[in-house]
Motif scaffolding. Sequence first.
Motif, PDB file in Angstrom:
ATOM      1  N   ARG A  84      65.015  19.499  95.728  1.00 20.21           N
ATOM      2  CA  ARG A  84      64.937  20.956  95.607  1.00 20.21           C
ATOM      3  C   ARG A  84      64.375  21.581  96.877  1.00 20.21           C
ATOM      4  O   ARG A  84      64.857  22.607  97.353  1.00 20.21           O
ATOM      5  CB  ARG A  84      64.074  21.331  94.402  1.00 20.21           C
ATOM      6  CG  ARG A  84      64.822  21.282  93.081  1.00 20.21           C
ATOM      7  CD  ARG A  84      63.904  21.403  91.899  1.00 20.21           C
ATOM      8  NE  ARG A  84      63.317  20.106  91.549  1.00 20.21           N
ATOM      9  CZ  ARG A  84      62.521  19.904  90.511  1.00 20.21           C
ATOM     10  NH1 ARG A  84      62.207  20.915  89.719  1.00 20.21           N
ATOM     11  NH2 ARG A  84      62.051  18.704  90.259  1.00 20.21           N
ATOM     12  N   ASP A  85      63.331  20.978  97.437  1.00 13.01           N
ATOM     13  CA  ASP A  85      62.734  21.515  98.657  1.00 13.01           C
ATOM     14  C   ASP A  85      63.694  21.411  99.833  1.00 13.01           C
ATOM     15  O   ASP A  85      63.772  22.315 100.673  1.00 13.01           O
ATOM     16  CB  ASP A  85      61.434  20.760  98.975  1.00 13.01           C
ATOM     17  CG  ASP A  85      60.376  20.943  97.901  1.00 13.01           C
ATOM     18  OD1 ASP A  85      60.490  21.914  97.125  1.00 13.01           O
ATOM     19  OD2 ASP A  85      59.454  20.110  97.829  1.00 13.01           O
ATOM     20  N   ALA A 134      66.520  24.042  99.445  1.00 11.19           N
ATOM     21  CA  ALA A 134      66.036  25.411  99.567  1.00 11.19           C
ATOM     22  C   ALA A 134      65.939  25.833 101.031  1.00 11.19           C
ATOM     23  O   ALA A 134      66.031  27.027 101.345  1.00 11.19           O
ATOM     24  CB  ALA A 134      64.667  25.541  98.897  1.00 11.19           C
ATOM     25  N   TYR A 193      72.360  23.158  93.662  1.00  8.27           N
ATOM     26  CA  TYR A 193      71.127  23.924  93.798  1.00  8.27           C
ATOM     27  C   TYR A 193      71.337  25.377  93.389  1.00  8.27           C
ATOM     28  O   TYR A 193      70.456  25.992  92.790  1.00  8.27           O
ATOM     29  CB  TYR A 193      70.612  23.858  95.236  1.00  8.27           C
ATOM     30  CG  TYR A 193      69.290  24.574  95.424  1.00  8.27           C
ATOM     31  CD1 TYR A 193      68.113  24.041  94.902  1.00  8.27           C
ATOM     32  CD2 TYR A 193      69.223  25.777  96.103  1.00  8.27           C
ATOM     33  CE1 TYR A 193      66.904  24.699  95.059  1.00  8.27           C
ATOM     34  CE2 TYR A 193      68.025  26.444  96.266  1.00  8.27           C
ATOM     35  CZ  TYR A 193      66.868  25.894  95.746  1.00  8.27           C
ATOM     36  OH  TYR A 193      65.672  26.554  95.898  1.00  8.27           O
ATOM     37  N   GLU A 236      69.117  26.924  90.509  1.00  2.18           N
ATOM     38  CA  GLU A 236      68.305  28.105  90.813  1.00  2.18           C
ATOM     39  C   GLU A 236      68.627  29.245  89.863  1.00  2.18           C
ATOM     40  O   GLU A 236      67.735  29.993  89.440  1.00  2.18           O
ATOM     41  CB  GLU A 236      68.543  28.517  92.266  1.00  2.18           C
ATOM     42  CG  GLU A 236      67.531  29.514  92.804  1.00  2.18           C
ATOM     43  CD  GLU A 236      67.748  29.786  94.281  1.00  2.18           C
ATOM     44  OE1 GLU A 236      66.766  30.056  94.984  1.00  2.18           O
ATOM     45  OE2 GLU A 236      68.917  29.738  94.736  1.00  2.18           O
TER      46      GLU A 236
END
Length: 395
Positions: free
Chosen positions: A312-313, A316, A67, A71
């Motif tokens: 991704r969520d 995060a 990630y 990002e």
Amino acid sequence: MNQTEQQHEHYAETAFRADAIPRQAPPPEKSIWGKLGSNFDIARLPWGNYVGINPSEFEYEYSGGWYRDFEYMGEQDFHGFNHINELRWSKFVDEDISLIYRFFRFWFVFWTHLLSFIGPGGGKGGGWFFTSIVAVCTILFLFAADTILAALTPLAITVGLCGVATVFKTLFEKHSIRFYKSNQNWSDDVAFCRRSGLVKSFQGNFPFYEFDAFIEMAADMKGNQRHTLKVRHRYPQFSKDKHSGLPMEFTFPTDTGSIAERYAMWDMLGRYMDVSQPLPDIPRLEPFRHLDPTTKAFDEAGKRGRPATYWRDLYAKASEQELKQWREEHRQVVDAAPWGSRPDLMAQSVPGYGDSYTAEPEDVNAYGRFPSKSDRFVERAEANDAFPQNKRDSD
């Protein structure tokens, strides 16, 4: 354009489908491609009959590393600079750097990672081990020293060195992606290619169904065992290395835990290459699921059961402690999966393929320990009707 037309346009005629493996030549005698030394194969893993569980190795599940890269790069750059996307699973990286830089970087990474207090996945690193050893020695020789300061000096130096190593390791992991983006390129020339169904290498390009997976055991001088997943070409007379004479094979890193993790890795690789299956649902492949026709149709039909940005969520918002807990829970899922005694689809396509089978434990982790009365070894079942029972409804 309907789904079938999209798939034919996207995938080559040579694309791999587990329900369409062609008839092949018998494998050569084992003596032709066996290797000498301390390494040897303890199991050949079955083809097809996917369990559908991914390995818990930190590169694929529940680690924040992917990630951070995603990002920083964004989806477009991440596609090309990630070792795996919807087109290929690369096994070779080409760096545009000098040998001097490689030398100093190797030793920098070696010492900072060895002495850091923070280990892989946020666990404890080697710094705690070295500090503990010096601390015990400090206590033992505390009264033999001239002063308390002299007794505590080695411990202070060790803590200081490990602390500096921890800082440098953290900075390296945080900022090395900038260097990676501009200088490091995963090669398409040595890769498992989903669209074409080929395994590309410097020795040539070969169909994926010509490769077999093995659990290889290596023992050191103390008798300690380690197990590795090897994916090896079945016909080395066409692909062996011209210099070493060894068969062409690829190593796939897996979690340092159970042998079941090696089975899960092979299961994931098979589903990745099989265009009748959606892409494995792992974080690194999520940004590219819509680019693969089979996977796109699978997701649009609601069969994934997750939002398009599920991973991704999750990453995060998740903390390192939560990721570690989920990774441990996933290891238990991998270990409990029914890996043993499944039919082998390749036995239908390669004459004599099943003749070399040996009894396989229902709990495949028994390979890594001394046999006990509780371990049940059984023969693999026939594969005649195995695949239709397992095939996903994703066509």
